[in-house]
Design a protein around this motif. Structure first.
Motif, PDB file in Angstrom:
ATOM      1  N   LYS A  44       0.830  -1.213   0.000  1.00  0.00           N
ATOM      2  CA  LYS A  44       0.000   0.000   0.000  1.00  0.00           C
ATOM      3  C   LYS A  44       0.864   1.262   0.000  1.00  0.00           C
ATOM      4  O   LYS A  44       0.659   2.176  -0.798  1.00  0.00           O
ATOM      5  CB  LYS A  44      -0.925   0.012   1.231  1.00  0.00           C
ATOM      6  CG  LYS A  44      -1.800  -1.226   1.367  1.00  0.00           C
ATOM      7  CD  LYS A  44      -2.730  -1.135   2.554  1.00  0.00           C
ATOM      8  CE  LYS A  44      -2.013  -1.112   3.902  1.00  0.00           C
ATOM      9  NZ  LYS A  44      -1.290  -2.352   4.237  1.00  0.00           N
ATOM     10  N   SER A  45       1.829   1.297   0.936  1.00  0.00           N
ATOM     11  CA  SER A  45       2.683   2.488   1.029  1.00  0.00           C
ATOM     12  C   SER A  45       3.512   2.649  -0.237  1.00  0.00           C
ATOM     13  O   SER A  45       3.695   3.769  -0.736  1.00  0.00           O
ATOM     14  CB  SER A  45       3.610   2.387   2.238  1.00  0.00           C
ATOM     15  OG  SER A  45       2.850   2.411   3.420  1.00  0.00           O
ATOM     16  N   THR A  46       3.998   1.531  -0.744  1.00  0.00           N
ATOM     17  CA  THR A  46       4.799   1.591  -1.967  1.00  0.00           C
ATOM     18  C   THR A  46       3.972   2.182  -3.111  1.00  0.00           C
ATOM     19  O   THR A  46       4.447   3.052  -3.858  1.00  0.00           O
ATOM     20  CB  THR A  46       5.293   0.182  -2.340  1.00  0.00           C
ATOM     21  OG1 THR A  46       5.961  -0.363  -1.211  1.00  0.00           O
ATOM     22  CG2 THR A  46       6.227   0.223  -3.522  1.00  0.00           C
ATOM     23  N   ALA A 165      -2.851  10.152   1.520  1.00  0.00           N
ATOM     24  CA  ALA A 165      -2.767  10.042   2.977  1.00  0.00           C
ATOM     25  C   ALA A 165      -2.442   8.603   3.336  1.00  0.00           C
ATOM     26  O   ALA A 165      -3.198   7.692   3.028  1.00  0.00           O
ATOM     27  CB  ALA A 165      -4.091  10.472   3.605  1.00  0.00           C
ATOM     28  N   ASP A 166      -1.279   8.408   3.977  1.00  0.00           N
ATOM     29  CA  ASP A 166      -0.866   7.054   4.369  1.00  0.00           C
ATOM     30  C   ASP A 166      -1.169   6.864   5.851  1.00  0.00           C
ATOM     31  O   ASP A 166      -0.455   7.367   6.704  1.00  0.00           O
ATOM     32  CB  ASP A 166       0.633   6.865   4.088  1.00  0.00           C
ATOM     33  CG  ASP A 166       1.023   5.391   4.103  1.00  0.00           C
ATOM     34  OD1 ASP A 166       0.230   4.577   4.614  1.00  0.00           O
ATOM     35  OD2 ASP A 166       2.113   5.062   3.597  1.00  0.00           O
ATOM     36  N   GLU A 167      -2.237   6.149   6.127  1.00  0.00           N
ATOM     37  CA  GLU A 167      -2.717   5.913   7.485  1.00  0.00           C
ATOM     38  C   GLU A 167      -2.798   7.213   8.287  1.00  0.00           C
ATOM     39  O   GLU A 167      -2.161   7.347   9.332  1.00  0.00           O
ATOM     40  CB  GLU A 167      -1.814   4.903   8.202  1.00  0.00           C
ATOM     41  CG  GLU A 167      -1.734   3.604   7.410  1.00  0.00           C
ATOM     42  CD  GLU A 167      -1.113   2.477   8.229  1.00  0.00           C
ATOM     43  OE1 GLU A 167      -1.361   2.450   9.439  1.00  0.00           O
ATOM     44  OE2 GLU A 167      -0.386   1.660   7.640  1.00  0.00           O
ATOM     45  N   PRO A 168      -3.582   8.184   7.824  1.00  0.00           N
ATOM     46  CA  PRO A 168      -3.616   9.501   8.475  1.00  0.00           C
ATOM     47  C   PRO A 168      -4.186   9.435   9.888  1.00  0.00           C
ATOM     48  O   PRO A 168      -3.936  10.334  10.688  1.00  0.00           O
ATOM     49  CB  PRO A 168      -4.526  10.320   7.562  1.00  0.00           C
ATOM     50  CG  PRO A 168      -5.386   9.327   6.868  1.00  0.00           C
ATOM     51  CD  PRO A 168      -4.514   8.114   6.692  1.00  0.00           C
TER      52      PRO A 168
HETATM   53 MG    MG Z   1       2.551   1.094   4.964  1.00  0.00          MG
END
Ligand code: MG
Ligand code: ADP
Lengths: 228, 402
Positions: A44-46, A165-168
């Motif tokens: 996901k982050s990638t 937004a990455d896990e905001p």
């Molecule tokens: Mg991640």
């Protein structure tokens, strides 16, 4: 608005190459609000980093706001990020020595906007996220929820095409999470900004109009915009 | 309001903003910055002290030739035995004619004698100069008058300031009108000289001397003929060579000549000073190097500690050029702060050197500007590597750093 075609991202592990993203194809229309979900380590982050031009895919084609990304030099991507993309991080990433408005104004500084104009625009954005009275406070004087609002204001101050937004809400309690989520939803509705949000929170994900599900570097659900 | 990205990467962030940010960051570093400054401070201070003490020493050495200038020779005849020695008047008169570099020659007869006035006595230098000497050296009467052209053989004397004081008893002050016993003759004091600042090429100490007319100098100076010369050369003439030529023409059979030339004396003084300067330069260079490495170290630590900030700036659109500029500005500001402090310390050291050496304190203003400039250059050089490494960080890794 956002188009990914057969995007791959691999890491060269000592023994073998590790495909973190495997031929990912995805399109998102303007004004959509998408939750990206999937188990930890699913990429996901990638994916978000590649869409945010912080990471470069090994192959594939990326198009943001109708512009195909051709040059991946640090200078070119910096300028595109500044213009097209706003980031919100789990850990807020506010600069501790800058006041709230100075943090919000950062993207404008890298756009060459003069200081008085920056302040004006940044304070207007802070007012929009409900922090008009906190403009001169340092991050250490703000609560977690307030910090994330400052970060959202910073992400939106330059009127980008895309909010990533990455896990905001990953560092916030559930009540504050809901407030931040409500803020993102209202900004999405009012400003028409496209939002991609990684979350682990099933409930928050379920409340989003569209969910993109990743598993082992592949999109297993939600790669095409749902027909309205 | 324009929101366009400027074309020049260096202008991605405004220079004043970068300066303001750099300053805030340095202040936050506090003591660590201060330590790095120490090397820069000592380096610039010693270089500035070196330059200024050189500057003051130069002024001091030129003061030793202020009256006579540096295109001047002093020649004295030294007798080989007990018999007095004198130089040929005709050869002296011919010098300006036969030697194109000689502009003017002033001959003096010099000797020593004990002078008595009442109960007081003093051992004085006696000199009987050609009339042009007073003009050349700037001898003027503080009281009374100078020797007149008509008293070439008169028993008149003009006393130096210290000589007059030495001969004055508690009861009777010696001044114009007093009578002085000099070598068995009674001389009348016609004037007292204003004090003169002694110089290297003076054939006698005018302050502690008695000036008599040259015509009948033989009465008190053995031989009575000229035994000392001041030779004014063409400006820029090679005074060593001129000295050698003149000695060859004038050396008397019964003695030798000593030649003093201002340029050689200055060169000797300069050579001594150079040893001193080289030492200060070495200290300065080593300290600057240590300081530069210190600045680099502080900046590398700063880059390490501020990875998340760097990552965040990159994510919000800071180009590598803007990041380099930020860290380079910090390095230059840091060093320049050391350079400014170094300039002040250097000025202080120069003052200490001046008072220790009995010199007049004088700062060359450009040396003060040199401190921050040299230090800023050091910051630029030693800040480059940290700045480049900041700009090269991968933003994803940088954002994840703790
Ligand atoms: Mg991640
Ligand atoms: N720099 C890297 N080097 C090697 N492997 C990495 C690197 N970054 C991420 N990975 C791997 O890529 C996979 C996906 O990571 P990530 O995108 O962070 O997943 P998620 O955000 O879905 O938890 C993980 O298995 C992770 O170990």
């Amino acid at each position: 608005m956002l188009r990914l075609e057969r995007i791959c991202r691999q890491y060269n592990a000592p023994a073998r190459t590790l495909a973190v993203l495997d031929t990912v194809t995805l399109s998102v229309e303007r004004g959509e609000f998408c939750a990206i979900v999937g188990p930890s380590g699913s990429g996901k982050s990638t994916l978000l980093n590649i869409i945010g031009l912080l990471d470069r895919p090994c192959s594939g084609r990326l198009e943001i706001g109708g512009e195909a990304i051709r040059s991946w030099t640090p200078h070119a991507t910096a300028s595109l990020r500044n213009r097209l993309i706003g980031f919100v991080f789990q850990s807020f990433q506010l600069l501790p020595r800058l006041t709230a408005w100075q943090n919000v104004a950062l993207p404008l500084q890298y756009r060459g906007v003069a200081r008085p104009a920056r302040r004006e625009v940044a304070e207007a954005m802070l007012a929009r996220v409900g922090l008009a009275a906190w403009s001169d406070h340092l991050p250490s004087q703000l609560s977690g929820g307030q910090c994330q609002r400052v970060a959202i204001a910073r992400a939106l101050v330059g009127q980008p095409q895309l909010l990533l937004a990455d896990e905001p809400t990953g560092s916030l309690d559930s009540a504050t999470s809901r407030e931040v989520m409500a803020l993102l939803r209202s900004l999405n509705a009012e400003l028409g900004i496209t939002v991609l949000m990684v979350t682990h929170d099933q409930e928050l994900a379920a409340s989003c109009p569209r969910q993109i599900r990743l598993r082992d570097g592949r999109i297993v659900e939600g790669s095409e915009a749902r027909a309205a | 309001m324009t929101m366009d990205t400027p074309a020049a990467p260096w202008l991605d962030s405004h220079v004043p903003d970068t300066l303001a940010e750099a300053w805030t960051n340095l202040r936050a570093q506090g003591r660590r910055s201060a330590l790095a400054l120490l090397g820069i401070l000592i380096g610039t201070a010693s270089i500035i002290a070196m330059l200024n003490s050189g500057h003051m020493a130069q002024r001091e050495s030129l003061k030793l030739f202020a009256k006579l200038g540096i295109d001047m020779l002093q020649i004295q005849a030294v007798p080989a035995g007990d018999a007095p020695v004198a130089l040929s008047r005709t050869a002296i008169a011919a010098l300006p004619v036969v030697d194109p570099e000689v502009l003017e020659v002033i001959a003096l007869a010099t000797g020593r004698a004990t002078a008595r006035a009442g109960a007081a006595s003093a051992d004085l230098a006696i000199f009987a100069p050609a009339p042009a000497l007073a003009r050349m050296v700037g001898l003027v009467a503080a009281r009374g008058r100078m020797l007149g052209a008509a008293e070439d053989c008169a028993l008149s004397v003009v006393l130096g300031a210290d000589a007059a004081r030495a001969l004055s008893g508690p009861a009777a002050a010696v001044g114009p009108g007093s009578v002085l016993l000099l070598g068995g003759y009674g001389f009348t004091v016609v004037g007292v000289l204003a004090p003169v600042r002694p110089e290297t090429l003076d054939p006698v100490n005018y302050n502690m001397a008695a000036m008599i007319p040259p015509g009948c100098a033989r009465r008190v100076i053995p031989g009575g003929g000229p035994n000392a010369l001041l030779v004014r050369l063409q400006p820029g003439a090679d005074s060593k060579a001129a000295g050698a030529r003149i000695s060859a023409r004038l050396t008397p059979r019964e003695g030798t000549l000593t030649v003093l030339d201002a340029q050689s004396i200055l060169a000797t003084m300069q050579a001594q000073k150079a040893v001193h300067s080289r030492m200060l330069i070495a200290i300065g260079a080593v300290s600057l190097l240590v300081g530069g490495v210190g600045v680099m170290n502080v900046m590398l630590m700063s880059v390490m500690e501020r990875q998340r900030e760097i990552g965040l700036r990159a994510a919000t659109g800071a180009s590598p050029g803007a990041l380099r500029l930020l860290f380079l500005t910090e390095a230059v500001l840091l060093s320049m702060a050391g350079g400014i402090a170094g300039s002040l310390l250097g000025a202080g050291i120069s003052y200490a050197i001046a008072s220790g050496s009995g010199w007049d304190f004088d700062l060359a203003p450009w040396t003060l500007a040199l401190g921050p400039v040299v230090a800023g250059g050091m910051g630029l050089v030693f800040g480059l590597y940290p700045a480049i490494s900041a700009a090269r960080l991968n933003p994803i890794d940088a954002l994840r750093a703790d």
